[in-house]
Design a protein around this motif. Structure first.
Motif, short mmCIF file in Angstrom:
data_model
loop_
_atom_site.label_atom_id
_atom_site.label_comp_id
_atom_site.label_asym_id
_atom_site.label_seq_id
_atom_site.Cartn_x
_atom_site.Cartn_y
_atom_site.Cartn_z
N GLY A 262 24.66 34.51 67.31
CA GLY A 262 25.96 35.18 67.21
C GLY A 262 26.79 34.77 66.00
N SER A 263 26.21 33.98 65.10
CA SER A 263 27.02 33.47 63.98
C SER A 263 27.19 34.48 62.85
N ARG A 264 26.37 35.54 62.85
CA ARG A 264 26.49 36.53 61.77
C ARG A 264 25.73 37.81 62.17
N GLY A 265 25.79 38.81 61.31
CA GLY A 265 24.97 40.02 61.49
C GLY A 265 25.21 40.72 62.82
N ILE A 266 24.14 41.22 63.39
CA ILE A 266 24.23 42.01 64.62
C ILE A 266 24.79 41.20 65.78
N GLY A 267 24.44 39.93 65.85
CA GLY A 267 24.96 39.07 66.93
C GLY A 267 26.47 38.94 66.85
N ALA B 290 23.46 29.41 67.27
CA ALA B 290 22.76 29.48 65.98
C ALA B 290 22.36 28.06 65.63
N ARG B 291 21.50 27.91 64.61
CA ARG B 291 21.10 26.54 64.22
C ARG B 291 22.12 25.91 63.30
N LYS B 292 22.66 26.67 62.37
CA LYS B 292 23.56 26.09 61.36
C LYS B 292 24.94 25.86 61.98
N GLU B 293 25.19 24.57 62.27
CA GLU B 293 26.33 24.20 63.09
C GLU B 293 27.68 24.55 62.45
N CYS C 62 22.05 25.24 68.42
CA CYS C 62 20.75 24.90 68.99
C CYS C 62 19.66 25.71 68.30
N ASP C 63 18.44 25.19 68.38
CA ASP C 63 17.28 25.92 67.85
C ASP C 63 16.52 26.51 69.03
N LEU C 64 16.60 27.82 69.19
CA LEU C 64 16.00 28.46 70.37
C LEU C 64 14.52 28.78 70.16
N SER C 65 13.96 28.37 69.02
CA SER C 65 12.53 28.66 68.81
C SER C 65 11.64 27.60 69.45
N ASN D 133 19.77 38.61 74.07
CA ASN D 133 18.73 37.93 73.30
C ASN D 133 18.62 38.59 71.92
N ASN D 134 19.44 38.07 71.00
CA ASN D 134 19.55 38.71 69.68
C ASN D 134 18.91 37.90 68.55
N ALA D 135 18.91 36.58 68.65
CA ALA D 135 18.39 35.74 67.55
C ALA D 135 16.98 36.18 67.20
N ALA E 234 3.86 40.28 61.15
CA ALA E 234 4.21 39.66 62.43
C ALA E 234 5.48 40.28 63.01
N TYR E 235 6.39 40.70 62.12
CA TYR E 235 7.71 41.16 62.58
C TYR E 235 7.62 42.44 63.43
N GLY E 236 7.00 43.48 62.87
CA GLY E 236 6.89 44.74 63.62
C GLY E 236 6.12 44.54 64.91
N SER F 160 5.94 41.74 66.62
CA SER F 160 6.79 41.00 67.57
C SER F 160 7.80 41.93 68.24
N LYS F 161 8.32 42.89 67.48
CA LYS F 161 9.34 43.77 68.05
C LYS F 161 8.73 44.77 69.04
N ALA F 162 7.49 45.22 68.77
CA ALA F 162 6.81 46.06 69.77
C ALA F 162 6.61 45.23 71.04
N PRO G 204 17.48 48.37 66.92
CA PRO G 204 18.34 48.77 65.80
C PRO G 204 17.54 49.28 64.62
N GLY G 205 18.15 50.23 63.92
CA GLY G 205 17.71 50.59 62.57
C GLY G 205 18.46 49.69 61.62
N PRO G 206 18.77 50.15 60.41
CA PRO G 206 19.42 49.26 59.45
C PRO G 206 20.88 48.95 59.77
N TYR G 207 21.18 47.68 59.82
CA TYR G 207 22.55 47.16 59.98
C TYR G 207 22.74 46.08 58.91
N GLU G 208 23.95 45.99 58.37
CA GLU G 208 24.21 44.97 57.35
C GLU G 208 24.04 43.58 57.94
N SER G 209 23.22 42.78 57.31
CA SER G 209 23.01 41.41 57.80
C SER G 209 22.30 40.60 56.74
N MET G 210 22.21 39.30 56.97
CA MET G 210 21.50 38.44 56.03
C MET G 210 20.02 38.81 56.00
N1 LIG Z 1 19.90 43.90 60.54
C1 LIG Z 1 19.04 44.85 60.81
O1 LIG Z 1 18.97 45.85 60.10
C2 LIG Z 1 18.11 44.74 61.99
C3 LIG Z 1 17.31 45.85 62.30
C4 LIG Z 1 16.47 45.77 63.41
C5 LIG Z 1 16.49 44.65 64.22
N2 LIG Z 1 17.28 43.58 63.91
C6 LIG Z 1 17.27 42.43 64.81
O2 LIG Z 1 18.59 42.05 65.13
C7 LIG Z 1 18.64 40.66 65.42
C8 LIG Z 1 19.71 40.01 64.56
O3 LIG Z 1 19.30 40.13 63.20
P1 LIG Z 1 20.30 40.15 61.96
O4 LIG Z 1 19.84 41.21 61.06
O5 LIG Z 1 21.71 40.11 62.41
O6 LIG Z 1 19.84 38.75 61.29
P2 LIG Z 1 20.60 37.53 60.65
O7 LIG Z 1 21.80 37.96 59.89
O8 LIG Z 1 19.55 36.76 59.95
O9 LIG Z 1 21.11 36.70 61.94
C9 LIG Z 1 20.21 36.00 62.74
C10 LIG Z 1 20.98 35.11 63.70
O10 LIG Z 1 20.02 34.39 64.50
C11 LIG Z 1 20.24 32.99 64.32
N3 LIG Z 1 18.96 32.29 64.43
C12 LIG Z 1 17.91 32.40 63.60
N4 LIG Z 1 16.91 31.57 63.99
C13 LIG Z 1 17.36 30.93 65.10
C14 LIG Z 1 16.82 29.94 65.95
N5 LIG Z 1 15.61 29.43 65.76
N6 LIG Z 1 17.57 29.52 67.01
C15 LIG Z 1 18.81 30.02 67.22
N7 LIG Z 1 19.37 30.94 66.43
C16 LIG Z 1 18.67 31.39 65.39
C17 LIG Z 1 20.90 32.87 62.95
O11 LIG Z 1 21.63 31.66 62.75
P3 LIG Z 1 20.94 30.34 62.07
O12 LIG Z 1 20.20 30.79 60.86
O13 LIG Z 1 22.10 29.43 61.78
O14 LIG Z 1 20.04 29.78 63.12
C18 LIG Z 1 21.83 34.07 63.00
O15 LIG Z 1 22.97 33.79 63.79
C19 LIG Z 1 17.22 40.13 65.15
O16 LIG Z 1 16.51 40.05 66.36
C20 LIG Z 1 16.62 41.18 64.23
O17 LIG Z 1 15.23 41.20 64.30
C21 LIG Z 1 18.09 43.60 62.80
#
Ligand SMILES: NC(=O)c1ccc[n+]([C@@H]2O[C@H](COP(=O)([O-])OP(=O)(O)OC[C@H]3O[C@@H](n4cnc5c(N)ncnc54)[C@H](OP(=O)(O)O)[C@@H]3O)[C@@H](O)[C@H]2O)c1
Length: 267
Positions: free
Chosen positions: A19-24, A42-45, A68-71, A95-97, A165-167, A169-171, A196-202
């Protein structure tokens, strides 16, 4: 039938992983603006704590950071122990990470597979499993708890970039959603996925150098997703309005999947 009742989520308790950035962050913001107490991970405190403070101040609501590291199993166990010390129950688990890994086909590494599958798939299963007692504590037929797994259009369409691996994993996330929905619906826990399709994120920004113009021009809606698009769908799924939706995989992608066609004259 009033919107204020149909879509009401106030007074609920949610966890938004990543939840620290992006879609979360978009999902957390939607909850906080509508009276939900939100735990973000998120991991980065430092970044997580700063984001929780920013969102708490912005919405005058309770956003609690849990680094925390949820991996890893250890990271998940520590997180669940923390949650058990803070709350008796939770209402919504998002479950977004997630992570991606891009490499050319010939060099695609085992490290990439493990990183992506551990976080994107395995941790969704185990985190939900470990939080099921907290999710079911107050869940009832009239007011079920919710789990939303964040999948991707890359789990529905064949992705263009080399992130094997990404596609995959999502399937898996989408199918795991249906399997868990079947198991948990009897406990009044409703499991669904958003693709999700494209959303602004890291994550996406890194793949396109933070220039979304090409992606926007190819999208049927001619834009990328906004926080309102994501927050609105999550609120629908978590509210009374979404209480008959179970095991669904809902694209939020401007029509990428729903309008995909194939021009036979070009093949
Ligand atoms: N943006 C898109 O266009 C898009 C499209 C389709 C699906 N998605 C999905 O949407 C979700 C969010 O993606 P996003 O684009 O918002 O990515 P993002 O900006 O990279 O954000 C990922 C978030 O997950 C956290 N995270 C990463 N590894 C982690 C770990 N091991 N334990 C706990 N937290 C962890 C990150 O924080 P830390 O790095 O500090 O841990 C960050 O808060 C993902 O599942 C992604 O696959 C995104």
């Amino acid at each position: 039938m009033k919107i204020t009742e149909l879509f009401n989520v106030s007074g609920k308790i949610a966890i938004v992983t990543g939840g620290s950035r992006g879609i979360g962050e978009m999902i957390a913001a939607g909850f906080l603006a509508n009276g939900v107490k939100v735990y973000i991970t998120a991991r980065k405190e430092a970044a997580l704590i700063e984001k929780a403070k920013e969102l708490s101040d912005l919405y005058g609501a309770d956003c609690i950071p849990v680094p925390c590291d949820l991996s890893t199993m250890h990271g998940m166990e520590e997180f669940v122990t923390f949650m058990e010390s803070k709350e008796e129950h939770i209402d919504f688990l998002i479950n977004n990470a997630g992570a991606s890994w891009g490499e050319p086909y010939a060099e695609y590494s085992e490290k990439g597979w493990d990183k992506v599958m551990d976080l994107n798939v395995k941790s969704i299963f185990y985190l939900t499993q470990k939080l099921t007692p907290m999710l079911s504590l107050k869940a009832s037929a009239e007011d079920p708890s919710r789990v939303i797994n964040i999948g991707s259009v890359d789990g529905l369409n064949v992705p263009v970039i080399e992130a094997y691996a990404y596609g995959t994993s999502k399937a898996a996330v989408h199918h795991l959603t249906r399997i868990m929905a079947k198991r948990l619906v009897g406990e009044n826990i409703l499991v669904n996925a958003i693709a999700p399709g494209p959303y602004e994120s890291m994550m996406l920004g890194a793949a396109v150098n933070h220039d979304y113009s090409q992606i926007e021009s190819r999208n049927p809606r001619k834009r990328i997703g906004s926080p309102e698009d994501m927050a609105g769908l999550v609120i629908f799924l978590c509210s009374r309005a979404g209480a008959y939706t179970v095991g669904a995989v809902i694209p939020s992608d401007g029509g990428l999947v729903g309008t995909a066609g194939h021009d036979l004259s070009q093949s």
